[in-house]
Each structure stands twice: as structure tokens, then as C-alpha cells.
Design a protein around this motif. Structure first.
Motif, PDB file in Angstrom:
ATOM      1  N   TYR A  76       0.802  -1.141  -0.042  1.00  0.00           N
ATOM      2  CA  TYR A  76      -0.104  -0.070   0.015  1.00  0.00           C
ATOM      3  C   TYR A  76       0.927   1.245   0.086  1.00  0.00           C
ATOM      4  O   TYR A  76       0.433   2.260  -0.741  1.00  0.00           O
ATOM      5  N   LEU A  77       2.029   1.298   0.497  1.00  0.00           N
ATOM      6  CA  LEU A  77       2.945   2.328   0.446  1.00  0.00           C
ATOM      7  C   LEU A  77       3.219   2.377  -0.932  1.00  0.00           C
ATOM      8  O   LEU A  77       3.541   3.889  -1.559  1.00  0.00           O
ATOM      9  N   ARG A  78       3.656   1.406  -1.755  1.00  0.00           N
ATOM     10  CA  ARG A  78       3.987   1.469  -3.298  1.00  0.00           C
ATOM     11  C   ARG A  78       2.739   2.098  -4.060  1.00  0.00           C
ATOM     12  O   ARG A  78       2.857   2.891  -5.005  1.00  0.00           O
ATOM     13  N   PHE A  79       1.565   2.022  -3.694  1.00  0.00           N
ATOM     14  CA  PHE A  79       0.585   2.354  -4.428  1.00  0.00           C
ATOM     15  C   PHE A  79       0.429   3.812  -4.219  1.00  0.00           C
ATOM     16  O   PHE A  79      -0.041   4.334  -5.149  1.00  0.00           O
ATOM     17  N   PHE A  80       0.716   4.322  -3.061  1.00  0.00           N
ATOM     18  CA  PHE A  80       1.010   5.735  -2.813  1.00  0.00           C
ATOM     19  C   PHE A  80       2.271   6.512  -3.451  1.00  0.00           C
ATOM     20  O   PHE A  80       2.496   7.659  -3.086  1.00  0.00           O
ATOM     21  N   ASP A  81       2.981   5.647  -3.964  1.00  0.00           N
ATOM     22  CA  ASP A  81       4.416   6.157  -4.422  1.00  0.00           C
ATOM     23  C   ASP A  81       5.299   6.579  -3.303  1.00  0.00           C
ATOM     24  O   ASP A  81       5.736   7.641  -3.163  1.00  0.00           O
ATOM     25  N   LEU A  82       5.073   5.946  -2.170  1.00  0.00           N
ATOM     26  CA  LEU A  82       5.640   5.956  -0.992  1.00  0.00           C
ATOM     27  C   LEU A  82       6.763   5.038  -0.484  1.00  0.00           C
ATOM     28  O   LEU A  82       6.441   3.867  -1.161  1.00  0.00           O
ATOM     29  N   SER A  83       7.417   5.274   0.361  1.00  0.00           N
ATOM     30  CA  SER A  83       8.483   3.966   0.758  1.00  0.00           C
ATOM     31  C   SER A  83       8.650   4.323   2.453  1.00  0.00           C
ATOM     32  O   SER A  83       8.351   5.567   2.892  1.00  0.00           O
ATOM     33  N   MET A  84       9.303   3.339   3.098  1.00  0.00           N
ATOM     34  CA  MET A  84       9.581   3.341   4.424  1.00  0.00           C
ATOM     35  C   MET A  84      10.826   4.533   4.609  1.00  0.00           C
ATOM     36  O   MET A  84      11.379   4.691   3.995  1.00  0.00           O
ATOM     37  N   ILE A  90      17.493  -0.996   1.427  1.00  0.00           N
ATOM     38  CA  ILE A  90      17.379  -0.489   0.223  1.00  0.00           C
ATOM     39  C   ILE A  90      16.328   0.638   0.121  1.00  0.00           C
ATOM     40  O   ILE A  90      16.173   1.612   0.214  1.00  0.00           O
ATOM     41  N   SER A  91      15.042  -0.122   0.234  1.00  0.00           N
ATOM     42  CA  SER A  91      13.886   0.747   0.158  1.00  0.00           C
ATOM     43  C   SER A  91      12.607   0.035   1.133  1.00  0.00           C
ATOM     44  O   SER A  91      11.587   0.922   1.514  1.00  0.00           O
ATOM     45  N   GLY A  92      12.627  -0.971   1.424  1.00  0.00           N
ATOM     46  CA  GLY A  92      11.366  -1.589   2.021  1.00  0.00           C
ATOM     47  C   GLY A  92      11.356  -1.892   3.439  1.00  0.00           C
ATOM     48  O   GLY A  92      10.292  -2.390   4.068  1.00  0.00           O
ATOM     49  N   ALA A  93      12.358  -1.424   4.195  1.00  0.00           N
ATOM     50  CA  ALA A  93      12.232  -1.503   5.695  1.00  0.00           C
ATOM     51  C   ALA A  93      12.870  -0.369   6.172  1.00  0.00           C
ATOM     52  O   ALA A  93      13.937   0.183   5.708  1.00  0.00           O
ATOM     53  N   SER A  94      12.358   0.067   7.545  1.00  0.00           N
ATOM     54  CA  SER A  94      12.756   0.847   8.328  1.00  0.00           C
ATOM     55  C   SER A  94      13.639   0.125   9.584  1.00  0.00           C
ATOM     56  O   SER A  94      13.561  -1.099   9.617  1.00  0.00           O
TER      57      SER A  94
END
Length: 387
Positions: A76-84, A90-94
Motif C-alpha cells: 500500500y505504500l507503493r500504491f501511494f508512491d511512498l516508501s519506508m 534499500i527501500s522496503g524496511a525501516s
């Protein structure tokens, strides 16, 4: 695979450092993110961290739920063009999501059987990789720049985090196995000690009846006319001896017994124990049946151990109620105190007194129960057959 020993109170006591740490890191991430609306990630991160904190209740199920939450959050973050934000890999986890994943892996490795631990760890790793794939490349909403990371350095970090998580789980698993072995050995020793005490009592009590049989038999031999008169006494003594042997069954060994000596009056003996304990004991007696000596000795042992446990494990004790009653051939013992659990017993001894008390009651054909009472205090109850 739900843990039966870990209730909610113990879970809170065990997991509060992890919960506090994840909450702090998650809050810090929200206020240091480099785009204008970081709160889109907050619900997903909150669910992921909550699953990690509750994982000890159902370790394997927690890995499945955590994996699903990580992938769903990335989608759902990708759906809104957002990331952690901020990125830990790289991009998928904080940092908070990575910490939650590490904690869940450590818990499943510690708690679950090997096959479930291996499967659960693989599922969490697959979810973390999927989150990276789904979220890459990072699109920053502020200026639409594409981030080009160095995969090699992040791979090294991921392997390091994985090794730490698995290593932590294996360490605590080994500690738990060692503790379980020690506990089993201590329980077996306590049970054996109680059997030995019963064996010594068996010798003492049966010797009394056998001596009576011998004396009356000798009297019958000396005076033939009195033989018929002593035969019923011999028969009664024999029955009493058999009854005592059935009650006090076990293995005879050498050793000293800590069981208090029983006199002819169980009531007086219990009063003596109450005085010796130094506790504010209130006594209640309603004994409608004669209590055999061998049973009286066991009752005294149960009372003694109950009062000792109150001294060791309770603080601020204002009253201890000890009641003895009998009805329908059963003797009922209740020991109730209003103390507050002190946590560490006097002298630092954990003790296995309850194990020995239960063993003694069951060997006598009775039942035993013990537990906390609300709002404070402890209750011990034993029901023992008299005949």
C-alpha cells in the motif's frame, strides 16, 4: 502452538523492553522522515511492532502474521508512491520494521520446534526481500528523484542482522533447555525426598502395630485361657498395620526426616507448629473422626511446609488461617494467608515444597491444590482419606 505457561502478565513482564524500544524508534522515524507526510507508514509499522511484541504467545503464527503485515505495508505504500522512511536497507524496511523482524525470528528460534523455527524464519526473510522488491526504486514525493543504492553493502548488513537474530534465539533456546533440565532434576529430587520421608514413617508406624501383635501373641502363649481374648486385638492391630502400609508406600532408604514428630493429639501438635512459626496464625478445628497417627504425621508436614512457605515467600502477613475438619471419612486441611508475594524467598531459595506436598497427598490417596487468592494471599488445600 500457543504457549500455555506464558500468560498476559508474564508476557508484559518479559516483553516490555522490546515494546518500549520499538515504540521509541517508530516515533523517532515519523519525525525524522524526509518527506511531508510520513504518517502513511504509521499503521503498518504499528501492526508489525505489535505482532513482534506478542510473538511469544504463538511464535510460528506470529511469523506468518508478521510476514503478511510487512508485504501488505510495502504494497500500500507503493500504491501511494511512498516508501519506508528512513530506510534501513534499500527501500522496503525501516529500523523499527527490521527490529521487529529480528525479534520475531529470535523468538520463533527460541520457542518453536526446529521445523517450525526454520519455516518461520524463512517466511520472515522472504517477506523482507519481497518488501525490498516491491518498494524499489524509492520515489521521493518531494522532488521525484530516484535513489540508487549500493546493494552489496545492504546485503552485508542484512546477513549480519540475520545472524544476530538467529544467534540470539539459539542462545536463549540453549538456556531454556538447561533450565528445564535443572527444574526436572529438582522436581524429581523433591518427589524422591518426600517418598523417603514417607518410607521412614512407614517403618515407625508399622513397627508400632507389629510390636503390639507380638506382645499380645506372647501373652496368649503364656496364658492359654486368655488366648481367645487377645485374638481380636491381634486381628485389629494387623488391620491397622495393613492400612498404614497402604497409606505410606515407598522405598526404604537411610536419611533424616524433617517431618515433625506426632503426639497423641493432632490439635496440640498443630498449635505447637503455629506458635513456633512466629506468624499471626488463627486456628480452627472440627475433627469429628479419629485421625490415625500415620495420617497425623503427614498433616503436620503439610501444615509445617505451608507455614514455612508463608515465611519465605510472603510479606506484610497480617493473618494466617489454618483449619482442620473431617467429614464422611475425609480430613480437610486449609491454610490461607493474606500476604503479598515478596518475589525472592528468604535466603534466596526457590524451593520445591509444593511438589513434595502434592506428592505426599497423592501417595496418601488424597488431593492437593495451591494457588494465589485475590486480592492478595495464598491458599493451600488438602483432602486426605482417613480410612
Amino acid at each position: 502452538m500457543e504457549s500455555k505457561e506464558l500468560n498476559w502478565r508474564l508476557l508484559a513482564k518479559r516483553q516490555w523492553p522490546l515494546a518500549l524500544s520499538l515504540a521509541f524508534i517508530s516515533g523517532l522515524e515519523l519525525f525524522t522522515a524526509d518527506y511531508t507526510n510520513p504518517w502513511w507508514q504509521a499503521p503498518g509499522v504499528a501492526v508489525i511492532c505489535a505482532i513482534a511484541v506478542l510473538a511469544p504467545r504463538r511464535p510460528f503464527d506470529a511469523t506468518l502474521a508478521l510476514a503478511a503485515a510487512i508485504v501488505f505495508t510495502a504494497v500500500y505504500l507503493r500504491f501511494f508512491d511512498l516508501s519506508m522512511q528512513p530506510h534501513f536497507f534499500i527501500s522496503g524496511a525501516s529500523i523499527s520494521v527490521t527490529g521487529a523482524a529480528m525479534a520475531t525470528i529470535a523468538i520463533v528460534v527460541r520457542e518453536a520446534p526446529r521445523w517450525y523455527a526454520t519455516s518461520g524464519t524463512a517466511v520472515v526473510l522472504a517477506a523482507m526481500v519481497a518488501a525490498e522488491v516491491i518498494s524499489y526504486p524509492v520515489v521521493a514525493p518531494r522532488d521525484y528523484r530516484t535513489y540508487e543504492p549500493d546493494p552489496g553493502s545492504y546485503l552485508f548488513g542484512a546477513v549480519l542482522m540475520f545472524v544476530i537474530a538467529v544467534g540470539t534465539g539459539l542462545y536463549f533456546r540453549a538456556r531454556d533447555n538447561e533450565r528445564t533440565s535443572q527444574l526436572a532434576a529438582s522436581v524429581a529430587a523433591a518427589q524422591n525426598s518426600e517418598r523417603l520421608a514417607l518410607a521412614r514413617e512407614l517403618h515407625d508406624v508399622v513397627a508400632h502395630y507389629v510390636t503390639a501383635i507380638v506382645v499380645h501373641a506372647q501373652a496368649g502363649q503364656i496364658n492359654r485361657a486368655a488366648a481367645e481374648q487377645v485374638l481380636p486385638t491381634i486381628e485389629a492391630s494387623g488391620h491397622e498395620a495393613l492400612t498404614a502400609m497402604r497409606r505410606l508406600v515407598g522405598t526404604l532408604r537411610d536419611g533424616e526426616s524433617s517431618t515433625p514428630a506426632a503426639s497423641s493429639s493432632l490439635v496440640d501438635d498443630v498449635r505447637s507448629l503455629a506458635v513456633e512459626s512466629g506468624l499471626p496464625v488463627r486456628l480452627s478445628f472440627d475433627l469429628r473422626d479419629a485421625v490415625p497417627q500415620e495420617l497425623a504425621r503427614s498433616v503436620l508436614r503439610l501444615v509445617q511446609e505451608s507455614l514455612t512457605n508463608t515465611q519465605k515467600h510472603a510479606a506484610a502477613v497480617s493473618s494466617v488461617d489454618v483449619s482442620l475438619s473431617s467429614s464422611d471419612g475425609v480430613l480437610h486441611l486449609n491454610v490461607v494467608d493474606d500476604g503479598v508475594a515478596s518475589g525472592v524467598p528468604v535466603g534466596g531459595s526457590g524451593g520445591y515444597g509444593l511438589v513434595g506436598m502434592r506428592e505426599r497427598a497423592e501417595l496418601l490417596g488424597g488431593t492437593f491444590s495451591a494457588g494465589r487468592r485475590e486480592p492478595t494471599g495464598w491458599t493451600v488445600r488438602a483432602d486426605l482419606p482417613i480410612s
